[in-house]
Design an enzyme around this catalytic site. Structure first.
Site, PDB file in Angstrom:
ATOM      1  N   ASP A  85       0.964 -10.776   8.443  1.00 10.73           N
ATOM      2  CA  ASP A  85       1.452  -9.407   8.575  1.00 10.73           C
ATOM      3  C   ASP A  85       2.902  -9.442   8.141  1.00 10.73           C
ATOM      4  O   ASP A  85       3.568 -10.465   8.294  1.00 10.73           O
ATOM      5  CB  ASP A  85       1.353  -8.953  10.042  1.00 10.73           C
ATOM      6  N   ASP A 131     -10.522  -7.985  11.186  1.00 11.90           N
ATOM      7  CA  ASP A 131     -10.320  -9.422  11.342  1.00 11.90           C
ATOM      8  C   ASP A 131     -11.454 -10.089  12.128  1.00 11.90           C
ATOM      9  O   ASP A 131     -12.100 -11.021  11.641  1.00 11.90           O
ATOM     10  CB  ASP A 131      -8.949  -9.711  11.978  1.00 11.90           C
ATOM     11  N   ASP A 145       0.824  -1.203   0.000  1.00 14.42           N
ATOM     12  CA  ASP A 145       0.000   0.000   0.000  1.00 14.42           C
ATOM     13  C   ASP A 145       0.861   1.257   0.000  1.00 14.42           C
ATOM     14  O   ASP A 145       0.353   2.363  -0.153  1.00 14.42           O
ATOM     15  CB  ASP A 145      -0.945   0.012   1.213  1.00 14.42           C
ATOM     16  N   ASP A 194       5.608  -8.704   9.241  1.00 20.83           N
ATOM     17  CA  ASP A 194       6.696  -9.076  10.150  1.00 20.83           C
ATOM     18  C   ASP A 194       6.454 -10.430  10.811  1.00 20.83           C
ATOM     19  O   ASP A 194       7.169 -10.807  11.723  1.00 20.83           O
ATOM     20  CB  ASP A 194       6.862  -8.012  11.224  1.00 20.83           C
TER      21      ASP A 194
END
Lengths: 867, 246
Positions: free
Chosen positions: A357, A454, A310, A359
């Site tokens: 995600d 979520d 993004d 990380d």
């Protein structure tokens, strides 16, 4: 003039702290206090002999001349030296222990006396056998006689209602409380799930009695503010009672789902798209995730990996191209992460979507462990695995509890999700999960109405009749939030999002959910409304202490004998139920820190759910210098000040103004003291400890081969590793310094299943039996192999909780107390520091003004000008 | 009695070194071990710390061969090949051609405990010595380097053998820093998952250093990777033995 001994020794102690060598000289005091503070290791006054010095140090005697102190230490408060603590260095050595020792020793001594005495009262029997017998009875009732089962259930409910509503006088209630306490202590020793249920029932009995008694006898308040505040407090208590009840229901019987094996032929394995959304994280963070995803064991033609950027960064596009993964961008950033994922859904076709995600580094086994359930249960739409963090979060770092005390998220991933799973109410947590594309598209993709997309997505899936699953096997790990402010920011987002869902798509309303699904979702949302009740509890006793308002209309003794069983028994039951994932009393600390900050967002979201925007959790940075986050702790310092004044006024009430009701004053004082401790602990979290390593090291022991420059190869084990280097533990008989010196070039080989991978490295540290290595510049292929040999290992997180002490309720209380004290010490220290620093600079300025003509540079310039 | 022959289709892959290392490892585990040198080069003695032996298997007649055995400090009974004259060696080869079971018969007449292990270091294949060793063995351990030559040999062996139960492949001298070695190891493990030992022996200078010092690798460098690997292979052999015994 002679001073009393106590004052004298206190003065001498402070003199020693400040390094005032002549205590009689006021000039030196002023000098040391304001102009030139000396940071010497605090040393008690110079004792006459080494023996006395050692003894006094061992016992914690501060002034060796004070006889009473010796007596105190020797007979009543034996010194209990705590294990060395990482953050201790910022306080003068020993200073902290000396202050907290009396308290900690007091608790320990009390426990040492009470513990054995109490345990003598509890019947000794073969506990496992007893538990097995109970289970057999339960099975007989449950399976063979369904009719009996119903009759018993109705009888039990009646009995429970009668037991929790029968009014008793104080003596009866006392006896009753003692009896159920004794019962709980006995049940606690029985292993198995059934005794846990029994403990919950016993705890509920005490809590129901309390809440019934509060509702029926204590709310007869005089009209006006005390009526209002009294009902406010009662509402807060009802909230905690409800959360306790729902919490028990939610974790009644954790499902503990096991993985399902996949079919042996690859042809039946579905295609999977891996989405790695990113917005502003640095490339360094995402590299490992991409490499690990590429190493997942899945047929290569059925696995596609996409970076969803993004941030639309050229650097990321190049990286994706170099390493051979997909790269998806979109023209706008609408709906943040949810929008990003939804856009990617339109560009891809895989039957399943795995989301990480950027990380969260997956292990190679992630898909093989997780996908089995989708093939077994065609109705399963989502499978979630735990979020594990290999770096300490702000709590763990600032309180030095990493790997000792379960962190805030662990209760959710260790127990609550497993409990939700039993009722088919597992949440999607945004990462480390697999979703079936069909159902996801059916509900219109990831939910975009709230900031916790979520949980809302899972709710929508459940409403459609799809099942969601939780697999409590850590298959990915990531970085925790770096600073307390970022951590709180993240929690604020969760709280706000949950409140939004509560407003927009309330799980108690609408179609498609079972009763227990509604309960599970509601409880998880209710949890985030804890801000206001927590603030009420933190200030409630002040109503009396400050204004003399009676907001509970009863005598102190009644409050004690009704409230204590409620608190103690729920502690016992929770310690048993969730002790492995949350140590006793730590919930108070975690909640208190958040309370102030989530109050407003949740309230606003309740009133206007569309207000506000999405904020990204910052990760991958580091706190460069230790500092005290005053901004974060401001509300708590205010609360502390209020409570502190309250205690002052309370002492006045105890001695003069309200001397006729000492019980009430004492009770409120005790409550305030407890609040002060919790607040102190909350404040001590705000003292940010410095982080040193850029690459977080993960302690893990795996075999490795160390190849030296001369061709020798050694079989060793790793101690820790990161993406920058690793630490090796050498066998005892080998000295690291003889083996290699800093700068030596070596090779280190790690294995990845049936593959061996060697990495070039340089020795950076050789010390006794430890060798620190730093990898040379690695090629992309080597970097990928390194990630796959370390963080991507199938066994990387198997022993993540090994060596962590078990929960002991009193130990938890003791630790929270000592944290509270530490919080206050830190404040005082920071205040003193900034005060002396400021005064120091002012003083220096003055001194310079006076002395400047004599300074050499000035002199020489004068001389020069004269010449 | 579990008889293991160590063979190879290429020379210089470390048969003698590995035989010596394995017998020491097994001896140190308290097993009865008999190490037999069936290679005319007669070098096993050197690796076991006993040098220049002229009497041995090839120079003794009938069942007197056990009288030429030595016992090492690791508790290994060791029979050298000996240093026969050219005629005697030639006659022995003729004998082996006539009767490939020559060694098996000698071993079967031996009074050796059931849990004992016999390791035969044989000359490279194809040779009469190698065939005799394979004929006698319950298990033939083929050694190779992680290179195309050895892997080609393994391939031929696995295609040529009727049963894969009594052969095993072991890669020696593996250097993980070399791409070719890593790939060869991965290939061998995946190609022959049951036949190829999952644990190779790594290249380690300590092996040669130990030999130069006249010491067993387990004394010279306990923590050497090669020592660790040999221990692993020894344990694997013991497991294999107990499985076949069952």
């Amino acid at each position: 003039m002679t001073l009393p001994t106590a004052i004298r020794s206190a003065l001498l102690f402070f003199a020693a702290q400040l390094a005032v060598t002549i205590p009689n000289s006021p000039r030196q005091w002023l000098w040391r206090l304001f102009i030139k503070p000396v940071c010497l290791p605090s040393r008690p006054l110079n004792p006459p002999s080494r023996l006395i010095a050692r003894l006094s140090r061992k016992l914690g005697v501060i002034d060796y001349r004070d006889t009473s102190e010796w007596v105190l230490r020797l007979l009543f408060l034996p010194s209990h030296r705590a294990a060395s603590e990482a953050n201790e260095t910022e306080l003068a050595p020993g200073f902290f222990e000396r202050l907290t020792q009396p308290l900690t020793s007091f608790v320990t001594v009390i426990w040492e006396h009470i513990g054995p005495a109490a345990s003598r009262l509890i019947p000794h029997t073969d506990y496992p056998a007893f538990s097995a017998r109970l289970n057999r009875w339960a099975e007989v009732v449950a399976i063979k006689h369904p009719f009996v089962q119903w009759v018993l259930l109705i009888l039990a409910t009646l009995l429970f209602t009668v037991a929790s509503t029968t009014p008793m006088n104080w003596a009866e209630q006392l006896v009753f409380s003692l009896f159920i306490w004794w019962l709980a202590l006995f049940i606690r020793r029985l292993p198995g799930n059934l005794p846990t249920l029994m403990l919950m029932i016993v705890s509920l009995l005490a809590s129901c009695r309390y809440i019934w008694w509060r509702a029926t006898t204590t709310l007869d308040l005089e009209p006006g503010p005390s009526l209002f505040l009294g009902f406010l407090l009662f509402a807060a208590e009802c909230y905690t009672w409800l959360v306790l009840l729902l919490g028990y229901l939610q974790t009644l019987r954790p499902l503990n789902r096991k993985p399902v094996a996949l079919p042996t032929g690859f042809s039946d394995w579905p295609t999977v798209d891996v989405f790695i959304p990113t917005y502003n994280e640095p490339l360094k963070v995402i590299r490992a995730t991409v490499f690990a995803a590429q190493g997942m064991d899945w047929p290569q033609e059925k696995l596609r990996i996409f970076i969803l950027d993004d941030g639309r960064r050229e650097q990321f596009r190049e990286f994706a191209e170099t390493v051979g993964v997909g790269y998806i961008i979109r023209p706008d950033n609408f709906h943040a992460k949810a929008g990003n994922l939804n856009h990617a859904l339109t560009k891809t076709t895989g039957e399943f979507v795995a989301i990480f995600d950027c990380d969260h580094i997956p292990t190679r086994s992630f898909l093989q462990v997780g996908m089995g359930w989708f093939l077994k249960d065609p109705n399963c739409a989502m499978l979630q695995t735990p979020h594990h963090f290999f770096s300490p979060d702000p709590f763990e770092r600032n309180l030095d509890t990493f790997k000792r005390v379960p962190n805030e998220g662990e209760l959710f991933y260790g127990l609550i999700q497993d409990g939700n799973d039993l009722w088919n109410a597992t949440f999607f947590c945004g990462s480390c999960a697999i979703i079936r594309r069909g159902p996801l598209e059916e509900i219109g993709g990831i939910a975009i109405e709230t900031v916790t997309e979520d949980a809302h997505t899972a709710l929508k899936l459940n409403r459609r009749g799809y099942s969601t699953a939780y697999l409590n096997i850590t298959q990915a790990a990531g970085l925790a939030t770096e600073s307390l402010s970022a951590h709180i920011g993240q929690r604020i987002r969760w709280a706000r999002g949950m409140a939004q869902i509560f407003r927009l798509d309330n799980p108690f309303l609408g179609k498609g959910l079972s009763f227990f699904q509604r309960l599970c979702y509601s409880n998880s949302m209710l949890h985030f409304f804890s801000g206001i009740p927590r603030l009420i509890f933190l200030t409630a006793p002040l109503c009396y202490l400050w204004f003399g308002m009676h907001i509970i209309n009863t005598e102190a003794i009644y409050i004690l004998i009704y409230a204590l069983p409620h608190i103690v028994l729920s502690s016992i039951a929770n310690s048993r139920n969730q002790g492995a994932h949350r140590h006793s009393f730590w919930g108070e600390v975690y909640e208190s820190v958040l309370a102030w900050y989530i109050t407003l967002p949740t309230t606003v979201a309740l009133l206007n759910p569309h207000f506000g925007k999405f904020n990204v959790t910052a990760k991958g940075g580091l706190v460069a210098e230790k500092f005290f986050d005053w901004t974060i702790s401001k509300p708590y310092i205010l609360l502390v000040a209020l409570n502190f004044l309250g205690i002052g006024v309370g002492i006045g009430r105890l001695l003069w103004w309200n001397a006729y009701e000492p019980g009430t004053v004492l009770l409120n004082l005790a409550w305030t003291l407890f609040n002060m401790i919790i607040l102190g602990a909350a404040i001590s979290v705000a003292s940010e400890a410095r982080q040193v390593r850029v690459n977080h090291r993960v302690a893990i022991r795996v075999p490795a081969i160390l190849q030296l420059g001369d061709g020798r190869a050694l079989h060793v084990y790793t101690q820790d590793y990161s993406l920058g280097g690793l630490g090796l533990a050498l066998p005892e008989e080998i000295s690291a310094t003889e083996l290699a010196k800093a700068g030596d070039k070596v090779w280190v080989t790690l294995d990845r299943g049936d593959q061996e991978c060697a990495f070039p490295a340089r020795v950076v540290m050789a010390n006794k039996s430890q060798l620190g290595l730093q990898f040379d510049e690695l090629s992309i292929a080597d970097e990928r192999r390194l990630v796959q040999c370390t963080f991507g290992r199938a066994d990387a997180w198997i022993g993540k909780n090994d060596g962590r002490p078990n929960d002991k309720p009193l130990e938890g209380f003791r630790e929270v107390c000592s944290l509270g004290l530490r919080g206050y010490l830190r404040i005082f220290q920071r205040i003193r520091q900034s005060l002396t620093n400021n005064l120091h600079s002012v003083a220096q300025h003055i001194v310079e003004k006076f002395e400047s003509p004599a300074s050499p540079t000035h002199l020489s310039s004068k001389v020069i000008s004269r010449l | 009695m579990f008889i293991v022959a160590l063979c190879s289709t290429c020379g210089g892959v470390g048969r003698t070194t590995v035989t010596a290392g394995l017998s020491s490892a097994l001896g140190r585990k308290g097993r009865r071990v008999l190490a037999i040198d069936l290679d005319p080069q007669n070098m096993l003695g050197l690796h076991l710390g006993i040098n220049l032996l002229s009497d041995g298997l090839a120079t003794s007649s009938g069942d007197t061969w056990m009288e030429t055995s030595w016992r090492t400090s690791d508790g290994v009974d060791f029979v050298p090949f000996g240093n026969p004259s050219a005629d005697v060696a030639w006659q022995l080869e003729v004998e082996l051609k006539r009767d490939p079971g020559w060694l098996s018969q000698r071993l079967s007449r031996l009074d050796f405990p059931d849990e004992g292990i016999v390791l035969i270091d044989s000359a490279r294949l194809p040779s009469r010595w190698g065939e005799a060793a394979r004929h006698a063995a319950d298990l033939t351990l083929f050694l190779g380097h992680p290179d195309p030559g050895s892997l080609g040999g393994f391939d031929a062996l696995s295609r040529g053998s009727k049963s894969q139960d009594n052969i095993a492949f072991l890669l020696n001298d593996v250097d993980p820093t070399r791409t070719l070695h890593r790939d060869a190891l991965l290939l061998a493990r995946n190609r022959w998952p049951d036949t190829c030992l999952q644990y190779p022996i790594h290249r380690d200078e300590a092996v040669a250093e130990a030999l130069a010092h006249g010491q067993s690798i387990f004394d010279y460098a306990t923590r050497a990777q090669a020592a660790h690997d040999l221990q692993g292979v020894a344990t694997w052999l013991l497991n294999r033995h107990s499985m076949t015994a069952r």
